[in-house]
Design a protein around this motif. Sequence first.
Motif, PDB file in Angstrom:
ATOM      1  N   ARG A 265     -32.803  43.474 -59.104  1.00 50.10           N
ATOM      2  CA  ARG A 265     -31.857  42.188 -60.066  1.00 50.10           C
ATOM      3  C   ARG A 265     -30.564  42.633 -60.397  1.00 50.10           C
ATOM      4  NH1 ARG A 265     -34.248  41.166 -64.665  1.00 50.10           N
ATOM      5  NH2 ARG A 265     -34.857  43.281 -64.533  1.00 50.10           N
ATOM      6  N   GLN A 266     -29.641  41.622 -60.439  1.00 48.89           N
ATOM      7  CA  GLN A 266     -28.204  41.936 -60.670  1.00 48.89           C
ATOM      8  C   GLN A 266     -28.128  42.300 -62.155  1.00 48.89           C
ATOM      9  OE1 GLN A 266     -26.123  39.269 -62.671  1.00 48.89           O
ATOM     10  NE2 GLN A 266     -28.228  38.202 -63.175  1.00 48.89           N
ATOM     11  N   SER A 267     -28.954  42.051 -63.089  1.00 51.80           N
ATOM     12  CA  SER A 267     -28.615  42.227 -64.473  1.00 51.80           C
ATOM     13  C   SER A 267     -29.138  43.724 -64.681  1.00 51.80           C
ATOM     14  CB  SER A 267     -29.653  41.353 -65.337  1.00 51.80           C
ATOM     15  OG  SER A 267     -30.700  41.212 -65.049  1.00 51.80           O
ATOM     16  N   ASN A 268     -30.052  44.303 -63.830  1.00 51.80           N
ATOM     17  CA  ASN A 268     -30.612  45.506 -64.371  1.00 51.80           C
ATOM     18  C   ASN A 268     -30.992  46.512 -63.176  1.00 51.80           C
ATOM     19  OD1 ASN A 268     -31.547  47.417 -66.424  1.00 51.80           O
ATOM     20  ND2 ASN A 268     -33.667  46.348 -66.694  1.00 51.80           N
ATOM     21  N   TYR A 269     -30.214  46.606 -62.180  1.00 51.23           N
ATOM     22  CA  TYR A 269     -30.650  47.287 -60.919  1.00 51.23           C
ATOM     23  C   TYR A 269     -30.290  48.628 -60.859  1.00 51.23           C
ATOM     24  CZ  TYR A 269     -25.451  46.950 -59.961  1.00 51.23           C
ATOM     25  OH  TYR A 269     -23.998  47.085 -59.849  1.00 51.23           O
ATOM     26  N   LEU A 270     -29.329  49.221 -61.875  1.00 51.89           N
ATOM     27  CA  LEU A 270     -29.550  50.639 -61.891  1.00 51.89           C
ATOM     28  C   LEU A 270     -30.626  51.270 -62.332  1.00 51.89           C
ATOM     29  CD1 LEU A 270     -25.610  50.998 -62.716  1.00 51.89           C
ATOM     30  CD2 LEU A 270     -26.654  51.908 -60.819  1.00 51.89           C
ATOM     31  N   TYR A 271     -31.210  50.860 -63.658  1.00 51.27           N
ATOM     32  CA  TYR A 271     -32.250  51.206 -64.019  1.00 51.27           C
ATOM     33  C   TYR A 271     -33.582  50.861 -63.199  1.00 51.27           C
ATOM     34  CZ  TYR A 271     -36.105  51.246 -67.756  1.00 51.27           C
ATOM     35  OH  TYR A 271     -37.470  51.238 -68.494  1.00 51.27           O
ATOM     36  N   GLY A 272     -33.356  49.688 -62.553  1.00 51.92           N
ATOM     37  CA  GLY A 272     -34.456  49.261 -61.668  1.00 51.92           C
ATOM     38  C   GLY A 272     -34.561  50.219 -60.361  1.00 51.92           C
ATOM     39  N   ALA A 273     -33.528  50.717 -60.110  1.00 53.75           N
ATOM     40  CA  ALA A 273     -33.456  51.355 -58.787  1.00 53.75           C
ATOM     41  C   ALA A 273     -33.844  52.763 -58.998  1.00 53.75           C
ATOM     42  CB  ALA A 273     -32.146  51.580 -58.230  1.00 53.75           C
ATOM     43  N   ALA A 274     -33.838  53.452 -60.204  1.00 48.75           N
ATOM     44  CA  ALA A 274     -34.454  54.480 -60.728  1.00 48.75           C
ATOM     45  C   ALA A 274     -36.103  54.362 -60.839  1.00 48.75           C
ATOM     46  CB  ALA A 274     -33.873  55.091 -61.982  1.00 48.75           C
ATOM     47  N   LYS A 275     -36.487  53.329 -61.378  1.00 54.63           N
ATOM     48  CA  LYS A 275     -37.775  53.122 -61.641  1.00 54.63           C
ATOM     49  C   LYS A 275     -38.537  52.625 -60.198  1.00 54.63           C
ATOM     50  CE  LYS A 275     -38.300  53.320 -65.956  1.00 54.63           C
ATOM     51  NZ  LYS A 275     -39.236  54.339 -66.735  1.00 54.63           N
ATOM     52  N   GLY A 276     -37.717  52.279 -59.320  1.00 57.39           N
ATOM     53  CA  GLY A 276     -38.099  51.901 -57.852  1.00 57.39           C
ATOM     54  C   GLY A 276     -38.410  53.190 -57.206  1.00 57.39           C
ATOM     55  N   LEU A 277     -37.571  54.035 -57.312  1.00 60.28           N
ATOM     56  CA  LEU A 277     -37.772  55.501 -56.880  1.00 60.28           C
ATOM     57  C   LEU A 277     -39.081  56.193 -57.510  1.00 60.28           C
ATOM     58  CD1 LEU A 277     -36.814  58.166 -55.818  1.00 60.28           C
ATOM     59  CD2 LEU A 277     -35.522  58.675 -58.082  1.00 60.28           C
ATOM     60  N   VAL A 278     -39.335  55.891 -58.708  1.00 67.71           N
ATOM     61  CA  VAL A 278     -40.458  56.778 -59.204  1.00 67.71           C
ATOM     62  C   VAL A 278     -41.713  56.016 -58.817  1.00 67.71           C
ATOM     63  CG1 VAL A 278     -41.832  56.530 -61.550  1.00 67.71           C
ATOM     64  CG2 VAL A 278     -39.314  57.311 -61.408  1.00 67.71           C
ATOM     65  N   ALA A 279     -41.761  54.698 -58.483  1.00 66.64           N
ATOM     66  CA  ALA A 279     -42.852  53.877 -57.836  1.00 66.64           C
ATOM     67  C   ALA A 279     -42.988  54.334 -56.614  1.00 66.64           C
ATOM     68  CB  ALA A 279     -42.516  52.472 -57.754  1.00 66.64           C
ATOM     69  N   ARG A 280     -42.079  54.694 -55.566  1.00 64.07           N
ATOM     70  CA  ARG A 280     -42.275  54.973 -54.197  1.00 64.07           C
ATOM     71  C   ARG A 280     -42.624  56.470 -54.283  1.00 64.07           C
ATOM     72  NH1 ARG A 280     -40.700  51.941 -50.379  1.00 64.07           N
ATOM     73  NH2 ARG A 280     -41.603  50.519 -51.832  1.00 64.07           N
ATOM     74  N   TYR A 281     -42.020  57.434 -55.214  1.00 57.32           N
ATOM     75  CA  TYR A 281     -42.432  58.747 -55.286  1.00 57.32           C
ATOM     76  C   TYR A 281     -44.009  58.859 -55.675  1.00 57.32           C
ATOM     77  CZ  TYR A 281     -43.474  63.137 -57.424  1.00 57.32           C
ATOM     78  OH  TYR A 281     -43.654  64.316 -57.618  1.00 57.32           O
ATOM     79  N   ALA A 282     -44.515  57.929 -56.575  1.00 55.76           N
ATOM     80  CA  ALA A 282     -45.856  58.046 -57.310  1.00 55.76           C
ATOM     81  C   ALA A 282     -46.703  57.623 -56.057  1.00 55.76           C
ATOM     82  CB  ALA A 282     -46.207  57.229 -58.252  1.00 55.76           C
TER      83      ALA A 282
END
Lengths: 246, 446
Positions: free
Chosen positions: A145-162
Amino acid sequence: MSRRIVIVGATSRIAECCARLWAAQGAEFLLLGRDATRLEQVAADLRVRGGQCETRVFDAGCAPDVEGLVDGAYAWRDAIDLLLIAHGTMPPQERAQQDLGLARQVLEINGVSVCLIAEAFAGRMLARGAGTLAIIGSVAGDRGRQSNYLYGAAKGLVARYAEGLRHRLHGTGVSVVLIKPGPTETPMTVGADIGPVTLAQPEDVAHEIVRGIDAGRRTIYCPAKWRWIMALIRHVPERLFLRWRI
Amino acid sequence: MSQPPLSDRWLGLRSWGLPGPFPHRVLTLLGRPELDLARDHKVLAIGAGRSYGDVGLNAGGIAIDSRLNDRLLGFDEATGILDCEAGVTLDTIVRVMLPRGWFPMVVPGTRFVTVGGMIANDVHGKNHHTAGSFGNHVVSLTLMSSDGAVVDCSRDHESARFRATIGGLGLTGLILSARVRLRRVVSAWMMARCRRFAGLDAFFELEREAADRYEYTVAWLDCPSAARGPVRGIHFAANHASTAQLGERPPAPPPGKPRWIPYGLPFSVVNAVSTRMLNQAYWLAHGPSEGLQPIYPFFWPLDGIAEWNRFYGARGFYQFQCVLPPEAEQAGLAELLRTCGDAGQGATLSVLKRFGTVAAEGLLSFPRPGSTFALDLPNLGERTRRLLAALEAIVLGVGGAVYPAKDANMSRALFERAFPGLDEFLSHRDAAFESSLWRRLFGTGP
């Protein structure tokens, strides 16, 4: 036998609230975090509540020594039942957009360091054929999302990793739990502009996490309603989503 | 360790009874704050927001929210002294310590209050006649003043500030932490006795008879019944259950889950008719009995309903609590009941208890010998405020006091008469600290 628990980011409010519940059951803790004074305050509180605690300073921000962290943890106890990775940082995104150094920190602390710590512990737990890796992700990782995509991208990485780590460890006795809190009233969010949502209370979120881990859940949305909210948000066609300023 | 506030923003805050919301600049703190208070800034620490009136509000000013400072710092098994930060709630203390056989010396009628709030209001409980109030069991406290100085206060060190801070309405500085005494209990069960009575004479007889044998006593009063004859009520008396009385029961049953009330009823469901029905139902449900009761519903029956104040709708309600001195208690109570009856606006929860003679610690402490009477009144605007003024006139006339923690209407004249320690208190007040109650009483005054 009391549970042996390692918490990275132990001064995070959600982690602290989880630890309070485990302390009431007489758990043993190794608490890691950046700030020695605050770690000691958390430890004192957990001791009164029935836990045993040791603390170590660990900074996930500047080239973290993950091997050292794991060696230290296994020097503390020769087996670890539960690892909770809870550290994170969420500066206002506009600042990170203008400061690549800060953007890198957001990506590395919330994403890369989390995966590396989990990876290192996974090997040790696999050798014993037992243990739980619990990782705090975020609903922000479910869609950019435009408002929080850097944090969101890192958390997305964690989700795919998990997801991948869970696939690898399936049937070995080691479980991987991904925790996705919704916006929660913690020191990390208290000054942030979260938008028109009601912040969940960290005590309630912690209850759901502790219950979910005990029940052997793979993904824990907390509060549970966020599972359905995010399912909807993920399925909004991009053509529409692009016009929606969330 | 000093830290800047985690956040600094304007928010609307409410008290438990008043309609609100009231604008506050809320500073959320973690750890020991770095207060930089310009001289004209008026600050007040806020806790769980369970005070009924405006004692816990600082409308238009700064509210220091220290609820994240909720760590237990240490517990000494030998002395039973618990060291904790001011944002720790009574609920936390009971949940953590009761399963290990420890219980606070004094508990008020809700668990959802902070230690800082209990000290600032010197709260009391059903055992006032044996134990005094909460302040009597505070061993020491850490107080930070607006100039940043941090002082440990106790009966031996900085004792004047200690006495000013207990019951000091949060106006002597920021309470950072406190050491409070707990007591041993064998279980989370109470051996409770329940007796019906009719008339105030019968109430006083029951209180006299129970005072020596029971640690905890309190009575519920059916206020509307006073219009039809002698006021009727239920008298409760209890002790902590002994191991022998416990039998096979689990020693520490957990508290039940609170039931919720949907947000924002637009109007009050509390009125003259519903209160008569409620009081009648309560009367019927409490026949004479004696037996074991879990500790949670005994001490905190209303905590079973989260946010029960919502029953009163958007306009909220007033709670009136006073204490009448022993020489005037019987006649004074009769007059209070008569006045309530004449007003005919209904009162849900009327509670009556005799305080004991244990001297309160604080300069502005409310508890003192005599009878304390509390009732909830739905806010019907001017009509309710007129009733409150009439009740206060009775209290003033007999030399009683009104409880600031519940108050939203008391006059300055009554406050000055009821709290003779005021002059001494003023010399220990921190000028940067102020509340809506204080401004209502004294303007920007003393």
